[in-house]
Design a protein around this motif. Structure first.
Motif, PDB file in Angstrom:
ATOM      1  N   HIS A 102       0.131   3.229  -1.716  1.00  0.00           N
ATOM      2  CA  HIS A 102       1.196   2.267  -1.431  1.00  0.00           C
ATOM      3  C   HIS A 102       2.490   2.643  -2.156  1.00  0.00           C
ATOM      4  CE1 HIS A 102      -1.440  -0.253   0.922  1.00  0.00           C
ATOM      5  NE2 HIS A 102      -2.333  -0.193  -0.054  1.00  0.00           N
ATOM      6  N   ASP A 103       2.378   3.100  -3.402  1.00  0.00           N
ATOM      7  CA  ASP A 103       3.550   3.555  -4.141  1.00  0.00           C
ATOM      8  C   ASP A 103       4.150   4.794  -3.482  1.00  0.00           C
ATOM      9  OD1 ASP A 103       5.353   3.681  -6.561  1.00  0.00           O
ATOM     10  OD2 ASP A 103       4.293   5.593  -6.785  1.00  0.00           O
ATOM     11  N   VAL A 119      -2.183   1.625   6.747  1.00  0.00           N
ATOM     12  CA  VAL A 119      -3.107   2.136   5.733  1.00  0.00           C
ATOM     13  C   VAL A 119      -4.500   1.636   6.083  1.00  0.00           C
ATOM     14  CG1 VAL A 119      -3.714   2.133   3.280  1.00  0.00           C
ATOM     15  CG2 VAL A 119      -1.293   2.213   3.976  1.00  0.00           C
TER      16      VAL A 119
END
Length: 146
Positions: A102-103, A119
């Motif tokens: 996610h980062d 995702v």
């Protein structure tokens, strides 16, 4: 005789600086840049009048490399949208293992990254996604979770 290793994967891009910025943000390191032209380039590639700028990117562990290539001559073909979907015959995508998917997505979005789907959680072992980066490159990200 067996191969020694896979040396690199070359990707033709239409904006070398944007591609370098994208892969640097992902965590790759710029190993060097250079201009490639001359008879050896023509002979190797099988084109006449090759003139390119390249940037060699390496993963932090030093084991994998991407050669990002911007063709000035002959002009690259097929570099304009629409971009081919992930099931197009040929080089499919480049996949990277990341610490935090996610980062990574959040850091790549300002560099033009767009998720192709979402995702996905694969059996609580991996989080996986495909995104499209500069010049339409499809990049896969995988975060091991279990």
């Amino acid at each position: 005789m067996a191969i020694q290793r896979m040396d690199n994967v070359a990707i033709v891009v239409n904006d070398l600086d944007a591609a370098v910025a994208f892969f640097t943000e992902l965590g790759m390191e710029l190993e060097g840049k250079g201009e490639i032209e001359g008879p050896f380039a023509d002979q190797t590639v099988g084109l006449d009048g090759v003139r390119t700028d390249i940037a060699m990117m390496r993963t932090p562990d030093g084991h994998s490399k991407l050669e990002l290539t911007k063709y000035h001559a002959p002009v690259a073909i097929g570099a304009e949208p629409p971009q081919p979907p992930p099931n197009t015959v040929g080089l499919h995508r480049v996949m990277f293992a990341v610490d935090d998917i996610h980062d990574s997505i959040a850091r790549l979005r300002p560099h033009g990254a767009e998720l192709l789907g979402e995702v996905a959680n694969y059996e609580n072992v991996y989080l996986l996604c495909y995104l499209r980066g500069p010049s339409g490159i499809i990049v896969g990200l995988a975060e091991q979770t279990g």
